[in-house]
Design a protein around this motif. Structure first.
Motif, PDB file in Angstrom:
ATOM      1  N   SER A 584     -19.549 -94.502  49.840  1.00 53.78           N
ATOM      2  CA  SER A 584     -20.900 -94.346  49.282  1.00 53.78           C
ATOM      3  C   SER A 584     -21.902 -95.012  50.212  1.00 53.78           C
ATOM      4  CB  SER A 584     -20.992 -94.981  47.892  1.00 53.78           C
ATOM      5  OG  SER A 584     -20.105 -94.373  46.990  1.00 53.78           O
ATOM      6  N   HIS A 585     -22.865 -94.237  50.663  1.00 57.60           N
ATOM      7  CA  HIS A 585     -23.905 -94.805  51.512  1.00 57.60           C
ATOM      8  C   HIS A 585     -25.069 -93.831  51.600  1.00 57.60           C
ATOM      9  CE1 HIS A 585     -25.895 -97.047  54.666  1.00 57.60           C
ATOM     10  NE2 HIS A 585     -25.880 -95.997  55.463  1.00 57.60           N
ATOM     11  N   ASN A 586     -26.233 -94.355  51.353  1.00 61.63           N
ATOM     12  CA  ASN A 586     -27.479 -93.614  51.569  1.00 61.63           C
ATOM     13  C   ASN A 586     -27.470 -92.255  50.867  1.00 61.63           C
ATOM     14  OD1 ASN A 586     -30.069 -93.507  52.641  1.00 61.63           O
ATOM     15  ND2 ASN A 586     -29.402 -92.417  54.489  1.00 61.63           N
ATOM     16  N   GLY A 587     -26.955 -92.247  49.642  1.00 59.62           N
ATOM     17  CA  GLY A 587     -26.948 -91.022  48.849  1.00 59.62           C
ATOM     18  C   GLY A 587     -25.704 -90.179  48.973  1.00 59.62           C
ATOM     19  N   LEU A 588     -24.867 -90.440  49.999  1.00 57.95           N
ATOM     20  CA  LEU A 588     -23.635 -89.672  50.197  1.00 57.95           C
ATOM     21  C   LEU A 588     -22.500 -90.346  49.442  1.00 57.95           C
ATOM     22  CD1 LEU A 588     -21.989 -87.446  51.553  1.00 57.95           C
ATOM     23  CD2 LEU A 588     -21.704 -88.970  53.532  1.00 57.95           C
ATOM     24  N   ASN A 589     -21.813 -89.566  48.596  1.00 60.60           N
ATOM     25  CA  ASN A 589     -20.698 -90.075  47.803  1.00 60.60           C
ATOM     26  C   ASN A 589     -19.513 -89.133  48.029  1.00 60.60           C
ATOM     27  OD1 ASN A 589     -18.969 -90.745  45.473  1.00 60.60           O
ATOM     28  ND2 ASN A 589     -20.731 -91.983  44.838  1.00 60.60           N
ATOM     29  N   LEU A 590     -18.506 -89.625  48.788  1.00 63.42           N
ATOM     30  CA  LEU A 590     -17.357 -88.804  49.152  1.00 63.42           C
ATOM     31  C   LEU A 590     -16.078 -89.493  48.695  1.00 63.42           C
ATOM     32  CD1 LEU A 590     -16.162 -86.375  50.752  1.00 63.42           C
ATOM     33  CD2 LEU A 590     -16.142 -87.873  52.773  1.00 63.42           C
ATOM     34  N   SER A 591     -15.216 -88.771  48.003  1.00 64.36           N
ATOM     35  CA  SER A 591     -13.961 -89.353  47.525  1.00 64.36           C
ATOM     36  C   SER A 591     -12.789 -88.460  47.907  1.00 64.36           C
ATOM     37  CB  SER A 591     -13.997 -89.548  46.010  1.00 64.36           C
ATOM     38  OG  SER A 591     -14.030 -88.302  45.348  1.00 64.36           O
ATOM     39  N   VAL A 592     -11.640 -89.112  48.234  1.00 66.39           N
ATOM     40  CA  VAL A 592     -10.397 -88.421  48.554  1.00 66.39           C
ATOM     41  C   VAL A 592      -9.284 -89.144  47.809  1.00 66.39           C
ATOM     42  CG1 VAL A 592      -8.787 -87.736  50.373  1.00 66.39           C
ATOM     43  CG2 VAL A 592     -11.243 -87.773  50.843  1.00 66.39           C
ATOM     44  N   GLY A 593      -8.465 -88.388  47.086  1.00 64.80           N
ATOM     45  CA  GLY A 593      -7.426 -89.031  46.297  1.00 64.80           C
ATOM     46  C   GLY A 593      -6.221 -88.137  46.094  1.00 64.80           C
ATOM     47  N   VAL A 594      -5.146 -88.741  45.596  1.00 71.03           N
ATOM     48  CA  VAL A 594      -3.931 -88.010  45.270  1.00 71.03           C
ATOM     49  C   VAL A 594      -3.253 -88.707  44.105  1.00 71.03           C
ATOM     50  CG1 VAL A 594      -2.482 -89.330  46.878  1.00 71.03           C
ATOM     51  CG2 VAL A 594      -1.813 -87.000  46.221  1.00 71.03           C
ATOM     52  N   ALA A 595      -2.581 -87.927  43.280  1.00 70.63           N
ATOM     53  CA  ALA A 595      -1.871 -88.488  42.127  1.00 70.63           C
ATOM     54  C   ALA A 595      -0.542 -87.769  41.968  1.00 70.63           C
ATOM     55  CB  ALA A 595      -2.705 -88.359  40.855  1.00 70.63           C
ATOM     56  N   GLY A 596       0.434 -88.506  41.489  1.00 69.58           N
ATOM     57  CA  GLY A 596       1.696 -87.902  41.108  1.00 69.58           C
ATOM     58  C   GLY A 596       1.769 -87.831  39.601  1.00 69.58           C
ATOM     59  N   LEU A 597       2.104 -86.670  39.068  1.00 71.95           N
ATOM     60  CA  LEU A 597       2.181 -86.551  37.608  1.00 71.95           C
ATOM     61  C   LEU A 597       3.515 -85.949  37.204  1.00 71.95           C
ATOM     62  CD1 LEU A 597       1.585 -83.347  36.543  1.00 71.95           C
ATOM     63  CD2 LEU A 597      -0.647 -83.930  37.437  1.00 71.95           C
ATOM     64  N   GLN A 598       3.990 -86.397  36.060  1.00 64.97           N
ATOM     65  CA  GLN A 598       5.279 -85.942  35.552  1.00 64.97           C
ATOM     66  C   GLN A 598       5.169 -85.609  34.080  1.00 64.97           C
ATOM     67  OE1 GLN A 598       8.997 -87.883  36.840  1.00 64.97           O
ATOM     68  NE2 GLN A 598       9.493 -88.159  34.674  1.00 64.97           N
ATOM     69  N   PHE A 599       5.680 -84.414  33.717  1.00 65.16           N
ATOM     70  CA  PHE A 599       5.787 -83.993  32.325  1.00 65.16           C
ATOM     71  C   PHE A 599       7.251 -84.115  31.904  1.00 65.16           C
ATOM     72  CE2 PHE A 599       2.498 -81.061  34.120  1.00 65.16           C
ATOM     73  CZ  PHE A 599       1.403 -81.540  33.410  1.00 65.16           C
ATOM     74  N   ASP A 600       7.498 -84.725  30.781  1.00 64.52           N
ATOM     75  CA  ASP A 600       8.821 -84.737  30.171  1.00 64.52           C
ATOM     76  C   ASP A 600       8.707 -84.118  28.793  1.00 64.52           C
ATOM     77  OD1 ASP A 600      10.575 -86.276  32.082  1.00 64.52           O
ATOM     78  OD2 ASP A 600       8.968 -87.747  31.796  1.00 64.52           O
ATOM     79  N   LEU A 601       9.438 -83.008  28.566  1.00 67.34           N
ATOM     80  CA  LEU A 601       9.332 -82.298  27.314  1.00 67.34           C
ATOM     81  C   LEU A 601      10.725 -82.210  26.689  1.00 67.34           C
ATOM     82  CD1 LEU A 601       7.153 -79.144  26.770  1.00 67.34           C
ATOM     83  CD2 LEU A 601       9.282 -79.467  25.545  1.00 67.34           C
ATOM     84  N   LYS A 602      10.837 -82.812  25.515  1.00 72.12           N
ATOM     85  CA  LYS A 602      12.090 -82.780  24.774  1.00 72.12           C
ATOM     86  C   LYS A 602      11.819 -82.192  23.392  1.00 72.12           C
ATOM     87  CE  LYS A 602      14.018 -86.834  27.110  1.00 72.12           C
ATOM     88  NZ  LYS A 602      14.601 -88.198  26.950  1.00 72.12           N
ATOM     89  N   GLY A 603      12.549 -81.141  23.056  1.00 70.27           N
ATOM     90  CA  GLY A 603      12.338 -80.498  21.764  1.00 70.27           C
ATOM     91  C   GLY A 603      13.642 -80.047  21.157  1.00 70.27           C
ATOM     92  N   LYS A 604      13.593 -79.847  19.861  1.00 69.90           N
ATOM     93  CA  LYS A 604      14.750 -79.306  19.161  1.00 69.90           C
ATOM     94  C   LYS A 604      14.252 -78.418  18.036  1.00 69.90           C
ATOM     95  CE  LYS A 604      15.269 -83.271  15.995  1.00 69.90           C
ATOM     96  NZ  LYS A 604      16.201 -84.304  15.489  1.00 69.90           N
ATOM     97  N   PHE A 605      15.027 -77.371  17.724  1.00 70.20           N
ATOM     98  CA  PHE A 605      14.618 -76.483  16.647  1.00 70.20           C
ATOM     99  C   PHE A 605      15.851 -75.891  15.977  1.00 70.20           C
ATOM    100  CE2 PHE A 605      14.767 -73.994  20.504  1.00 70.20           C
ATOM    101  CZ  PHE A 605      15.397 -72.822  20.137  1.00 70.20           C
ATOM    102  N   ALA A 606      15.669 -75.540  14.706  1.00 66.54           N
ATOM    103  CA  ALA A 606      16.728 -74.939  13.900  1.00 66.54           C
ATOM    104  C   ALA A 606      16.080 -74.245  12.727  1.00 66.54           C
ATOM    105  CB  ALA A 606      17.722 -75.998  13.428  1.00 66.54           C
ATOM    106  N   THR A 607      16.897 -73.605  11.890  1.00 66.73           N
ATOM    107  CA  THR A 607      16.349 -72.896  10.737  1.00 66.73           C
ATOM    108  C   THR A 607      15.913 -73.855   9.645  1.00 66.73           C
ATOM    109  OG1 THR A 607      18.581 -72.670   9.837  1.00 66.73           O
ATOM    110  CG2 THR A 607      17.716 -70.842  11.179  1.00 66.73           C
ATOM    111  N   ASP A 608      16.456 -75.101   9.668  1.00 69.19           N
ATOM    112  CA  ASP A 608      16.140 -76.030   8.596  1.00 69.19           C
ATOM    113  C   ASP A 608      16.196 -77.450   9.136  1.00 69.19           C
ATOM    114  OD1 ASP A 608      17.324 -77.807   6.078  1.00 69.19           O
ATOM    115  OD2 ASP A 608      15.857 -76.292   5.467  1.00 69.19           O
ATOM    116  N   GLN A 609      15.410 -78.333   8.523  1.00 65.08           N
ATOM    117  CA  GLN A 609      15.352 -79.718   8.974  1.00 65.08           C
ATOM    118  C   GLN A 609      16.709 -80.417   8.840  1.00 65.08           C
ATOM    119  OE1 GLN A 609      12.148 -81.837   7.200  1.00 65.08           O
ATOM    120  NE2 GLN A 609      12.442 -83.705   8.393  1.00 65.08           N
TER     121      GLN A 609
END
Length: 935
Positions: A584-609
């Motif tokens: 950031s300087h004299n009106g200029l605002n420049l950003s560079v970044g990186v992120a690592g993201l992870q989804f974990d999805l666990k599910g179960k299903f049946a006709t009845d609880q």
């Protein structure tokens, strides 16, 4: 309509040109201080002495000179304002000759002891300080009883469209505050539509920091155009408001009441209304609020850049019936709300409660042309929906500055919904020369209730040792629970295969529960004079549980349908760790970044609880997400911005389940456990400028999106029975790109303003129909023009026109390629007549055209009203209004998607008349306690 508006536009332009010739003169001068030193870029205004109305305005140049050309040869009042100096004022009488030169005009330094006297006696109609433009509301005349919305229309550089959306200096207004405080949350229209213009002292337009920047302490260079309404002192010492009651033909009624009481520390507002004229008062984002997307007022409370941010996943909770546009059908509406704010230097409390209730009746006729690779067929659907929806919306926001280094923010929003819907339909499909293929008669009923709550607590600590270093943490918990009972009744007939004929009589009971815990950390460290490093971590754990019991009903006997009954639960865990460096300087605002993201999805299903054999889903997805952002303040109200990022979204649990749902025999859905997350490369950039001297604005932006593993729905259509089966799948290669450009300028300042815009949108989407790849190529062109003619307080005319062209081409069945042309013309005329009588006319003329299917519809909607001010101090108003004079209000829409084209018509409220009485409550006396309390 084009033949009317075009000559009107040309005539007004000719009038403006004629007005600039003959007997005119030029006024010149130089702005300086008492020692003769030049004062650059001072705000210079010309007013009429009789009523101080603004004639022209501008800014002096950097050498202090100013010039007004083509002025009428009459007397003027010249005012000049400059920060730190006493406003200059001089009567101007034009001299003989073409030029009146005032020479060097010397301004005196403003001393503190004279400040209050000067402010009260030398107010300017407008002042410009940096990116802030401030208007004195008294200088812009509107009829008594007008709303803030009417006042905004009179301000240079401000536009308000037919729906109440506001643009200022070419940008959309994101937030409207009253004396710097929130008014019914962040809905801009709540203040502009319900506060009276006469209560306003000043209107301020400026660029405010985003909520994200305020929360983290990082100036990201982004700005939100904000409008603040400063109240008059007289309206801070008592109550003010309005009461409206109206009756019309065919038993039409409406009523509305509002009451406000403000002081320096507190605000209290009450609003209520009821009608059977389709005025719901419910904004489209109310449903989004219910889903929680607006719950935190900034991006769900997550810190870090936007790429890869998690916004809540697929929505399992039930929603009220928001399917119909509020102007469609026939509705009865009731609503009411309270807003209370308490605001001191260290403590800010904002609370509100709003309730809306709608009873609706909507009849729809739709025809859909479906395209196959070598064939086509038509589906007709005539349906009727009758429903009730009630919506409670309490909200709270609390901010506390513990000390100079520590602060907390607490936000809690809730939505309580209940309602019922009855749906009746007759559906059929035909091919060729109206050869019937299948049909269905449907009669469904549903009863639902739901509760959603979003809570956020955020703590921020600033370092006392190093400027710019800060730490922030946010914790939130959301819940979204719903119950619904649905009775499904339908008779389904298949002309080509009678073995498929069926009668469905089912009870579907569904309970869904969602809980979502989220946490976010941010640490900011300035490591050089112009560089800042941010590290952030986002965590989310979402638990969903859905229990759906389906019973087949035969007489009084209900038997469990094991094929459709389902119970499922899933845990969704999201982790994102990222870092970015910002320059950031004299009106200029420049950003560079990186992120690592992870989804974990666990599910179960049946006709009845209680089932012993659950089918389980266990999937993990990881992705690296880049982000590059640029915001450049080029000074002098010019801004350049651009951003690139990657958005990633996991498949929904319902799409992953390998379950076939044939509750609708004509439209069968199936899940796909092999789905991958979808990702989209997003780029956008733009430029905007506003010249406060000429009030000329220009804005333009471009965008490009590219999809990988996009989740689309493969449509398999049985060519004999025309039964459609959909299954989600991943495809890559679709993209979209385009741009939007606009400009506005005053031809005659405060009298005649013109503007225009051009929008370009191109997209290529991919879908599969019967395993054949279908690419839909769409080219969209949007053209718009606006003209505001406000020559005097007694006459105003606001006009605009929009043309939308959509050219769609298909890779299969190319003979169905089509072009849709829609246009919309609007005009709003206001005339003040003798004896406090006013006339208003509003015209909305729409055309719809599609030559491919012989569709050509014209729809002129004209509303006329005449009203008179009565009672002492003009506190009363009697108004007679004729709505839809030509009786042409018919909900019409047409659209294309993948392999079909649909025409839709909705019966809705048309011509009626309304007589209303309005009483304006002004200056209601009440004692205000010395501690700032009410009553």
């Amino acid at each position: 309509m084009k033949k009317i508006l075009l000559p009107l536009f040309l005539s007004l332009l000719c009038l403006s040109a004629l007005a600039q010739t003959g007997g005119r003169f030029t006024l010149r001068g130089v702005v300086a201080d008492s020692a003769g030193a030049i004062l650059p870029e001072a705000t210079v205004m010309l007013l009429l002495p009789k009523d101080s109305s603004l004639v022209n305005f501008g800014r002096a140049s950097k050498d202090g000179t100013f010039e007004f050309r083509n002025l009428k040869r009459v007397s003027y009042l010249l005012k000049i304002s400059y920060v730190g100096f006493i406003p200059y004022q001089e009567d101007v009488n034009p001299k003989d000759g073409e030029v009146t030169d005032l020479g060097k005009l010397k301004m005196k330094v403003l001393q503190k002891e004279l400040y209050e006297v000067v402010i009260k006696t030398a107010r300017a109609p407008l002042s410009i300080r940096g990116d802030t433009v401030e208007f004195d509301a008294r200088a812009f005349k509107v009829p008594p009883g007008s709303s803030v919305e009417d006042l905004l229309r009179k301000l240079p550089g401000v536009q308000v469209d037919a729906d109440g959306n506001i643009r200022a200096q070419g940008e959309e207004i994101k937030r409207v505050t009253v004396d710097g405080k929130r008014f019914f949350g962040d809905d801009p229209k709540m203040a502009t539509k319900n506060l009276p213009a006469e209560a306003i002292n000043k209107v301020q337009v400026f660029n405010g920091k985003t909520e994200q920047a305020k929360a983290t302490g990082i100036d990201d260079g982004k700005r939100e155009k904000t409008l603040n309404l400063e109240l008059k002192d007289s309206h801070k010492k008592g109550g003010f408001g309005k009461a409206v009651a109206g009756v019309g033909n065919e038993s039409r009624v409406e009523g509305k009441v509002s009451y406000n009481r403000f002081n320096d520390k507190q605000q209290f507002a009450l609003l209520g209304f009821g009608n059977n004229t389709n005025q719901s008062g419910v904004a489209r984002n109310d449903y989004q609020d219910f889903k929680g997307s607006q719950s935190f007022n900034w991006d769900d409370g997550d810190f870090g850049f936007s790429s890869g941010r998690y916004y809540g996943g697929d929505d399992i909770a039930l929603s009220p019936n928001w399917g119909n546009n509020p102007a469609e059908g026939f509705t009865k509406n009731w609503a009411g709300g309270l807003n209370y704010n308490y605001d001191t230097k260290k403590t800010k409390l904002s609370t509100s409660y709003f309730y809306t209730q709608t009873n609706s009746r909507v009849g729809v006729q739709s025809t859909t042309q479906n395209f196959l690779s070598n064939d086509s067929y038509i589906t007709r659907d005539n349906n009727f929906t009758q429903g009730f929806a009630g919506n409670h919306r309490p909200a709270l926001r609390f901010e506390k500055e513990i000390d100079s280094l520590n602060s907390i923010v607490l936000i809690s929003n809730s939505r309580i919904n209940l309602g019922d819907t009855r749906y009746e339909a007759v559906q059929s499909s035909v091919r060729g020369e109206n050869v019937p293929v299948n049909s269905a008669t449907v009669n469904n009923f549903s009863d639902y209730n739901s509760f959603a709550m979003a809570n956020l607590l955020m703590y921020r600590h600033k370092s006392g040792k190093k400027k710019g270093r800060n730490f922030a943490v946010s914790l939130s918990y959301n819940l979204n629970n719903a119950d619904e009972d649905r009775r499904l009744n339908s008779v389904n007939v298949f002309n080509q295969d009678s073995a498929r004929n069926s009668v469905i009589n089912q009870l579907n009971q569904t309970q869904s529960d969602r809980g979502n815990f989220k946490g976010s950390l941010s640490f900011v460290e300035p490591f050089a004079k112009k560089f800042t490093w941010e590290t952030f971590y986002n965590y989310s754990l979402r638990k969903d549980k859905v229990d759906r019991d389906v019973f087949d009903t035969e007489g009084t006997v209900e038997k469990v349908n094991t094929f459709l009954t389902r119970y499922y639960s899933n845990d969704f865990t999201y982790n994102r760790l990222g870092t970015s460096v910002r320059y950031s300087h004299n009106g200029l605002n420049l950003s560079v970044g990186v992120a690592g993201l992870q989804f974990d999805l666990k599910g179960k299903f049946a006709t009845d609880q209680a089932a012993g054999n659950f089918t389980r889903i266990n999937r993990t997805f990881f992705s690296l997400v880049p982000n590059v952002g640029l915001n450049y303040d080029l000074k002098n109200n010019r801004y350049l911005y651009a951003e690139y990022g990657l958005s990633v979204r996991e498949p929904s649990i319902t799409d992953l389940q390998p379950i076939v749902d044939n509750s609708n025999p004509l439209y069968i859905t199936e899940g796909n456990p092999d789905l991958l997350p979808s990702s989209t490369h997003n780029f956008y950039g733009g430029y905007q400028m506003f010249n406060p001297a000429s009030f000329t604005s220009f804005y333009g932006n471009v965008y490009y999106n590219y999809n990988e593993n996009q989740i689309v729905y493969n449509r398999s259509i049985d060519t004999e029975t025309l039964v459609t089966t959909t299954k989600p799948m991943n495809v890559s290669g679709s993209d979209s790109y385009g741009g939007y450009f606009g400009a506005g300028l005053p031809v005659i300042k405060t009298k005649l303003t013109v503007g225009g815009n051009v929008g370009l949108n191109f997209s290529n989407s991919i879908a599969y129909v019967n395993e054949v790849k279908n690419e839909t190529d769409t080219k969209g062109y949007n053209l718009g023009a606006r003209l505001d003619f406000t020559p005097s307080d007694a006459f105003t005319l606001y006009t605009n026109a929009n043309w939308n062209i959509n050219d769609t081409k298909y890779s299969i069945n190319t003979n169905q390629d089509q072009t849709i042309i829609n246009s919309n013309y609007n005009a709003d005329l206001n005339v003040k007549m003798p004896k406090e009588i006013f006339f208003n006319a509003r015209l909305n003329f729409r055309t719809y055209k599609n030559n491919q299917f012989g569709f050509n519809q014209k729809q002129p909607i004209l509303n006329l009203s005449v009203y008179k001010l009565i009672l002492k101090n003009k506190k009363g108003e009697i108004r007679l209004t004729a709505y839809d004079v030509f009786k042409k209000n018919l909900g019409i829409s047409q659209f294309t998607n993948q392999n079909f084209y649909t025409e839709r018509r909705v019966s809705t409220l048309s011509r009626y008349f309304m007589l209303t009485f309005t009483y304006n409550m002004r200056g209601m006396s009440a004692s205000v306690k010395r501690n700032g309390g009410f009553f």
